[in-house]
Scaffold this active site. Structure first.
Site, short mmCIF file in Angstrom:
data_model
loop_
_atom_site.label_atom_id
_atom_site.label_comp_id
_atom_site.label_asym_id
_atom_site.label_seq_id
_atom_site.Cartn_x
_atom_site.Cartn_y
_atom_site.Cartn_z
N ASP A 1 -13.11 -56.77 -22.41
CA ASP A 1 -12.28 -56.58 -21.22
C ASP A 1 -13.03 -56.15 -19.95
OD1 ASP A 1 -10.74 -56.54 -23.48
OD2 ASP A 1 -9.86 -54.58 -23.12
N PHE B 1 -13.18 -46.98 -24.83
CA PHE B 1 -12.38 -48.20 -24.70
C PHE B 1 -12.00 -48.44 -23.23
CE2 PHE B 1 -10.51 -49.23 -29.17
CZ PHE B 1 -11.78 -49.30 -29.69
N SER B 2 -11.15 -49.44 -23.03
CA SER B 2 -10.88 -49.93 -21.67
C SER B 2 -10.22 -48.90 -20.76
CB SER B 2 -9.99 -51.17 -21.74
OG SER B 2 -10.76 -52.26 -22.13
N ASP C 1 -5.99 -47.95 -22.59
CA ASP C 1 -6.22 -48.82 -21.44
C ASP C 1 -5.54 -48.32 -20.16
OD1 ASP C 1 -7.40 -50.25 -23.52
OD2 ASP C 1 -5.71 -51.63 -23.73
N TRP D 1 -9.29 -63.38 -28.73
CA TRP D 1 -9.75 -62.58 -29.88
C TRP D 1 -9.77 -63.42 -31.15
CZ3 TRP D 1 -12.43 -58.37 -29.97
CH2 TRP D 1 -12.27 -57.37 -29.01
C1 FRU Z 1 -8.26 -55.41 -25.49
C2 FRU Z 1 -8.74 -54.19 -26.24
C3 FRU Z 1 -8.23 -52.93 -25.58
C4 FRU Z 1 -9.25 -51.91 -26.01
C5 FRU Z 1 -10.51 -52.72 -26.01
C6 FRU Z 1 -11.51 -52.28 -27.05
O1 FRU Z 1 -9.06 -56.52 -25.61
O2 FRU Z 1 -8.32 -54.27 -27.58
O3 FRU Z 1 -6.93 -52.57 -25.91
O4 FRU Z 1 -9.30 -50.82 -25.14
O5 FRU Z 1 -10.14 -54.06 -26.22
O6 FRU Z 1 -12.72 -52.91 -26.86
#
Ligand code: FRU
Length: 488
Positions: A38, A97-98, A165, A302
């Protein structure tokens, strides 16, 4: 600086030097080494555009998430900066994470999800919390008061594991954050929080939720006003296909509605997919100084990941796109800065073609910006093969009789049973169908009728396959304009 961050910075410095520029996309942002997912922290700081990203510097697969970092003056030429964050604290040791970023009092505020996996009474627990780091555009210090927003603030029954996120903005002196989460029914919701000081956070409201209609966990929200509408962007996991609008698995969707700021209440009016291609996820937006809302996304699915064996990098963003709302839809077009890199214009106007397969002199290439306008209603089918040679091609087919446009990469050179095709229902303008097609070595982005619909997909055809051919069933008038995109 922690040992983990230092190690990542030393590693990437060496690894970047080993990747030839020509092996990666030319005008799209891609990871310099390792893995990218992301976009994070897409925002301006001190007059430059910053882009952070989910990053594993060490391998071409997802693992131990860091934040990589780059900046740009024009969204096209990017300068890589040292990795910004590593998973080096007890509350984020399983992954940074994001999240997002904000310029505030000359500082750059980063907010991200800290992941903490641990065992409690012999059972694995995963906690996700929202954490803050403050910095100068290069180096960042995580606040000692972290985690800033804990799952305890969520409504009863919400998941502690799926809470992530955060997207931050500031309005009238108050900080706001939206984050994805999962409520008691197991499906996604978007929670809004607010704070006066970045340390004391309060739950505001649930802006919208899936109710098991639009997938499970809702990831990577973004929330902003645009052209008299309020937009909520969400990336739901585990959706079910719905006609040609949504496909199975992860989608990125746009909810358009209105926002009652006083009561923190969002009312959804319409909903549609953001991009109808095979590879698009986790979009994030920022506002430029001149008032444009610009979106960038991870150009990947994904469920369909296949890193070619000889790659030491894997991960590309879409071209940044300017957004607008027209007739209840989100329109997107490549940022205007891309036009500065156009070279070698080739143009054919009012070309009349009938029942014919043909190539056109100088219409070819793998780093190009191509516009095709199909006029009239006397043709049944338009077919274009790109990135083609004797062995490979990728097809764009428009069946005018049922208004279905198909992207098909079946013969693009994948040696795995990847999903190869996607169909969309197209609405023609009164003067026909106009397609702007950006090809950049490993990707194709199609923008239909001034950005009304977009379709982004990857392909790994050898770069020597540069050909473009057209076929017409019926009779058509076409305008074709092609530029090479030359960066550096
Ligand atoms: C989306 C995600 C987010 C998470 C990140 C982990 O692609 O699954 O929800 O923060 O990737 O890398």
């Amino acid at each position: 600086m922690s040992d983990l961050l230092n190690q990542a910075r030393l590693y990437e410095q060496k690894a970047i030097a080993n990747v030839a520029k020509t092996d990666r996309p030319s005008y799209h942002f891609s990871v310099p080494t390792g893995w990218l997912n992301d976009p994070n922290g897409f925002s301006d700081f001190k007059g430059e555009h910053h882009l952070f990203f989910q990053y594993n510097p060490y391998a071409t697969h997802w693992d131990t998430m860091h934040w990589g970092h780059a900046k740009s003056k024009d969204f096209i030429l990017w300068e890589y900066l040292p990795a910004a964050l590593a998973p080096d604290q007890p509350y984020d040791h399983s992954g940074v994470f994001s999240g997002s970023a904000l310029e505030d009092n000359k500082k750059q505020i980063l907010i991200y999800t800290g992941v903490d996996e641990h065992f409690e009474n012999n059972r694995k627990q995963i906690y996700q919390t929202q954490c803050i780091a403050v910095g100068d555009g290069l180096n960042y210090e995580k606040l000692s008061s972290n985690p800033a927003i804990s799952f305890d603030l969520l409504p009863e029954g919400s998941s502690k594991e799926d809470f992530r996120d955060p997207k931050i903005w500031k309005e009238d002196g108050t900080y706001y954050v939206v984050a994805g989460s999962r409520n008691a029914d197991g499906s996604g919701q978007i929670a809004l929080f607010y704070s006066d000081n970045l340390t004391d956070w309060h739950f505001g409201s649930i802006l919208d939720q899936s109710r098991n209609q639009l997938g499970k966990m809702w990831e990577c929200p973004d929330f902003f006003a645009l052209d008299d509408s309020q937009i909520l962007l969400v990336s739901p996991q585990d959706m079910l296909a719905d006609g040609l609008e949504f496909h199975n698995g992860n989608n990125a969707i746009c909810l358009i509605g209105s926002y009652d700021k006083a009561n923190l209440k969002f009312t959804r009016n319409t909903i549609h997919n953001i991009d109808y291609g095979l590879d698009f996820y986790a979009p994030q937006t920022m506002q430029t100084e001149d008032g444009r809302r610009v979106m960038i996304a991870w150009m990947q699915s994904w469920d369909n990941r296949l890193c070619p064996d000889d790659f030491s990098w894997y991960g590309t963003m879409t071209c940044p796109r300017e957004l607008s709302v027209q007739n209840g839809r989100l329109y997107q077009n490549p940022v205007r800065e891309l036009e500065c890199y156009r070279k070698n214009k080739v143009c054919y106007l009012d070309l009349h073609k009938e029942e014919e397969t043909f190539c056109l002199p100088k219409i070819e290439g793998r780093t190009i910006d191509l516009t095709i306008h199909l006029k009239g209603s006397d043709y049944q089918t338009f077919i274009m093969h790109l990135a083609s040679d004797e062995q490979y091609y990728t097809e764009i087919r428009y069946n005018r009789e049922n208004s279905i446009l198909t992207f098909d990469r079946t013969y693009s050179g994948y040696r795995r049973d990847m999903i190869g095709t996607r169909n969309i229902k197209v609405e023609e303008d009164s003067d026909g169908l106009c397609m702007r097609i950006l090809i950049d070595r490993y990707s194709v982005e199609i923008f239909l009728n001034n950005g009304r619909q977009a379709m982004s997909s990857l392909l790994y055809t050898p770069q020597s396959a540069k050909g473009i051919t057209f076929s017409i069933i019926g009779s058509v008038y076409m305008d074709i304009t092609k530029y090479d995109i030359e960066v550096n």
